[in-house]
Design a protein around this motif. Structure first.
Motif, PDB file in Angstrom:
ATOM      1  N   ASP A   1      36.641  -0.221  43.886  1.00  0.00           N
ATOM      2  CA  ASP A   1      35.216  -0.145  43.590  1.00  0.00           C
ATOM      3  C   ASP A   1      34.441  -0.735  44.772  1.00  0.00           C
ATOM      4  O   ASP A   1      35.028  -1.067  45.805  1.00  0.00           O
ATOM      5  N   GLU A   2      33.136  -0.885  44.615  1.00  0.00           N
ATOM      6  CA  GLU A   2      32.310  -1.359  45.725  1.00  0.00           C
ATOM      7  C   GLU A   2      32.613  -2.802  46.125  1.00  0.00           C
ATOM      8  O   GLU A   2      32.278  -3.222  47.233  1.00  0.00           O
ATOM      9  N   THR A   3      33.279  -3.566  45.248  1.00  0.00           N
ATOM     10  CA  THR A   3      33.637  -4.947  45.587  1.00  0.00           C
ATOM     11  C   THR A   3      35.027  -5.040  46.219  1.00  0.00           C
ATOM     12  O   THR A   3      35.445  -6.106  46.628  1.00  0.00           O
ATOM     13  N   GLY A   4      35.764  -3.917  46.250  1.00  0.00           N
ATOM     14  CA  GLY A   4      37.117  -3.921  46.804  1.00  0.00           C
ATOM     15  C   GLY A   4      38.198  -4.077  45.747  1.00  0.00           C
ATOM     16  O   GLY A   4      39.381  -3.973  46.056  1.00  0.00           O
ATOM     17  N   LYS A   5      37.803  -4.334  44.498  1.00  0.00           N
ATOM     18  CA  LYS A   5      38.783  -4.446  43.414  1.00  0.00           C
ATOM     19  C   LYS A   5      39.339  -3.056  43.102  1.00  0.00           C
ATOM     20  O   LYS A   5      38.588  -2.088  43.012  1.00  0.00           O
ATOM     21  N   HIS A   6      40.660  -2.970  42.930  1.00  0.00           N
ATOM     22  CA  HIS A   6      41.284  -1.684  42.636  1.00  0.00           C
ATOM     23  C   HIS A   6      41.391  -1.448  41.131  1.00  0.00           C
ATOM     24  O   HIS A   6      41.676  -2.363  40.368  1.00  0.00           O
ATOM     25  N   HIS A   7      41.155  -0.194  40.744  1.00  0.00           N
ATOM     26  CA  HIS A   7      41.257   0.235  39.347  1.00  0.00           C
ATOM     27  C   HIS A   7      42.222   1.415  39.293  1.00  0.00           C
ATOM     28  O   HIS A   7      42.211   2.279  40.161  1.00  0.00           O
ATOM     29  N   TRP A   8      43.057   1.444  38.262  1.00  0.00           N
ATOM     30  CA  TRP A   8      44.022   2.531  38.100  1.00  0.00           C
ATOM     31  C   TRP A   8      43.408   3.671  37.307  1.00  0.00           C
ATOM     32  O   TRP A   8      42.665   3.448  36.351  1.00  0.00           O
ATOM     33  N   VAL A   9      43.740   4.901  37.708  1.00  0.00           N
ATOM     34  CA  VAL A   9      43.237   6.108  37.070  1.00  0.00           C
ATOM     35  C   VAL A   9      44.433   6.976  36.689  1.00  0.00           C
ATOM     36  O   VAL A   9      45.266   7.301  37.535  1.00  0.00           O
ATOM     37  N   LEU A  10      44.535   7.330  35.412  1.00  0.00           N
ATOM     38  CA  LEU A  10      45.556   8.258  34.926  1.00  0.00           C
ATOM     39  C   LEU A  10      44.845   9.573  34.617  1.00  0.00           C
ATOM     40  O   LEU A  10      43.889   9.597  33.835  1.00  0.00           O
ATOM     41  N   VAL A  11      45.299  10.658  35.258  1.00  0.00           N
ATOM     42  CA  VAL A  11      44.690  11.978  35.089  1.00  0.00           C
ATOM     43  C   VAL A  11      45.706  12.912  34.441  1.00  0.00           C
ATOM     44  O   VAL A  11      46.875  12.899  34.823  1.00  0.00           O
ATOM     45  N   VAL A  12      45.270  13.693  33.473  1.00  0.00           N
ATOM     46  CA  VAL A  12      46.127  14.715  32.866  1.00  0.00           C
ATOM     47  C   VAL A  12      45.345  16.025  32.773  1.00  0.00           C
ATOM     48  O   VAL A  12      44.147  16.034  32.549  1.00  0.00           O
ATOM     49  N   SER A  13      46.046  17.116  32.997  1.00  0.00           N
ATOM     50  CA  SER A  13      45.467  18.438  32.791  1.00  0.00           C
ATOM     51  C   SER A  13      45.736  18.838  31.352  1.00  0.00           C
ATOM     52  O   SER A  13      46.801  18.553  30.809  1.00  0.00           O
ATOM     53  N   CYS A  14      44.762  19.491  30.739  1.00  0.00           N
ATOM     54  CA  CYS A  14      44.852  19.841  29.320  1.00  0.00           C
ATOM     55  C   CYS A  14      44.793  21.355  29.160  1.00  0.00           C
ATOM     56  O   CYS A  14      43.865  21.999  29.631  1.00  0.00           O
ATOM     57  N   LEU A  15      45.778  21.866  28.488  1.00  0.00           N
ATOM     58  CA  LEU A  15      45.833  23.298  28.217  1.00  0.00           C
ATOM     59  C   LEU A  15      45.870  23.471  26.708  1.00  0.00           C
ATOM     60  O   LEU A  15      46.810  23.030  26.050  1.00  0.00           O
ATOM     61  N   ARG A  16      44.810  24.055  26.159  1.00  0.00           N
ATOM     62  CA  ARG A  16      44.725  24.237  24.708  1.00  0.00           C
ATOM     63  C   ARG A  16      45.074  25.678  24.365  1.00  0.00           C
ATOM     64  O   ARG A  16      44.403  26.606  24.782  1.00  0.00           O
ATOM     65  N   GLU A  17      46.139  25.838  23.592  1.00  0.00           N
ATOM     66  CA  GLU A  17      46.600  27.161  23.175  1.00  0.00           C
ATOM     67  C   GLU A  17      45.549  27.836  22.305  1.00  0.00           C
ATOM     68  O   GLU A  17      45.004  27.241  21.385  1.00  0.00           O
ATOM     69  N   GLY A  18      45.241  29.065  22.639  1.00  0.00           N
ATOM     70  CA  GLY A  18      44.306  29.843  21.839  1.00  0.00           C
ATOM     71  C   GLY A  18      42.850  29.515  22.081  1.00  0.00           C
ATOM     72  O   GLY A  18      41.978  30.046  21.405  1.00  0.00           O
ATOM     73  N   SER A  19      42.552  28.649  23.052  1.00  0.00           N
ATOM     74  CA  SER A  19      41.166  28.279  23.316  1.00  0.00           C
ATOM     75  C   SER A  19      40.524  29.281  24.258  1.00  0.00           C
ATOM     76  O   SER A  19      41.130  29.735  25.208  1.00  0.00           O
ATOM     77  N   ASP A  20      39.268  29.603  24.005  1.00  0.00           N
ATOM     78  CA  ASP A  20      38.547  30.481  24.917  1.00  0.00           C
ATOM     79  C   ASP A  20      37.807  29.676  25.990  1.00  0.00           C
ATOM     80  O   ASP A  20      37.211  30.225  26.887  1.00  0.00           O
ATOM     81  N   ARG A  21      37.862  28.350  25.901  1.00  0.00           N
ATOM     82  CA  ARG A  21      37.201  27.485  26.864  1.00  0.00           C
ATOM     83  C   ARG A  21      37.970  27.405  28.168  1.00  0.00           C
ATOM     84  O   ARG A  21      37.415  27.171  29.215  1.00  0.00           O
ATOM     85  N   GLY A  22      39.259  27.568  28.146  1.00  0.00           N
ATOM     86  CA  GLY A  22      40.077  27.458  29.347  1.00  0.00           C
ATOM     87  C   GLY A  22      40.607  26.051  29.530  1.00  0.00           C
ATOM     88  O   GLY A  22      40.327  25.150  28.749  1.00  0.00           O
ATOM     89  N   PRO A  23      41.398  25.846  30.579  1.00  0.00           N
ATOM     90  CA  PRO A  23      41.993  24.532  30.824  1.00  0.00           C
ATOM     91  C   PRO A  23      40.957  23.515  31.277  1.00  0.00           C
ATOM     92  O   PRO A  23      39.869  23.870  31.721  1.00  0.00           O
ATOM     93  N   SER A  24      41.310  22.237  31.153  1.00  0.00           N
ATOM     94  CA  SER A  24      40.413  21.162  31.559  1.00  0.00           C
ATOM     95  C   SER A  24      41.251  19.977  32.044  1.00  0.00           C
ATOM     96  O   SER A  24      42.474  20.025  32.027  1.00  0.00           O
ATOM     97  N   MET A  25      40.569  18.939  32.473  1.00  0.00           N
ATOM     98  CA  MET A  25      41.244  17.716  32.904  1.00  0.00           C
ATOM     99  C   MET A  25      40.546  16.508  32.290  1.00  0.00           C
ATOM    100  O   MET A  25      39.337  16.496  32.128  1.00  0.00           O
ATOM    101  N   GLN A  26      41.366  15.499  31.939  1.00  0.00           N
ATOM    102  CA  GLN A  26      40.854  14.242  31.405  1.00  0.00           C
ATOM    103  C   GLN A  26      41.354  13.114  32.287  1.00  0.00           C
ATOM    104  O   GLN A  26      42.379  13.229  32.941  1.00  0.00           O
ATOM    105  N   TYR A  27      40.634  11.976  32.263  1.00  0.00           N
ATOM    106  CA  TYR A  27      41.147  10.797  32.949  1.00  0.00           C
ATOM    107  C   TYR A  27      40.895   9.553  32.110  1.00  0.00           C
ATOM    108  O   TYR A  27      40.018   9.529  31.246  1.00  0.00           O
TER     109      TYR A  27
END
Length: 115
Positions: free
Chosen positions: A47-73
């Protein structure tokens, strides 16, 4: 190493890349059998102070959805074995239902990006 378990992210570690130890997992808040988690990634950002933060990212695929794939963190801490996500409360929790889930993008085709 991170692996997608379909409805979870599995954490493993190895000293020799031959023998692996399962060190933890994160699961969906309410298992949604129509949504698969894929392409997990874990990294830290300062961050702006130099402290590190962990980020976990996953891609999301919903079967039968018309919205399409997405990503969450999820933001949190990683101790080399297990990711513990930040909560809305005053501490950390391994219960994903309390995690702050964030969408990376609200488009209908943003999927499997890697840092």
């Amino acid at each position: 190493m991170l692996l997608s378990g379909g409805h979870s992210v599995e954490f493993y570690r190895s000293n020799n890349l031959l023998n692996w130890e399962h060190t933890g997992m994160i699961t969906q808040p309410v298992p949604d059998l129509s949504m698969l988690w894929e392409c997990p990634e874990l990294f830290s950002l300062p961050d702006e102070t130099g402290k590190h933060h962990w980020v976990l990212v996953v891609s999301c695929l919903r079967e039968g959805s018309d919205r399409g794939p997405s990503m969450q963190y999820f933001l949190g801490d990683f101790n080399g074995k297990q990711f513990v996500a930040d909560t809305d409360g005053d501490g950390a929790s391994t219960l994903l239902q309390q995690f702050k889930t964030q969408q990376v993008d609200y488009a209908s085709d943003f999927y499997a990006a890697q840092s």
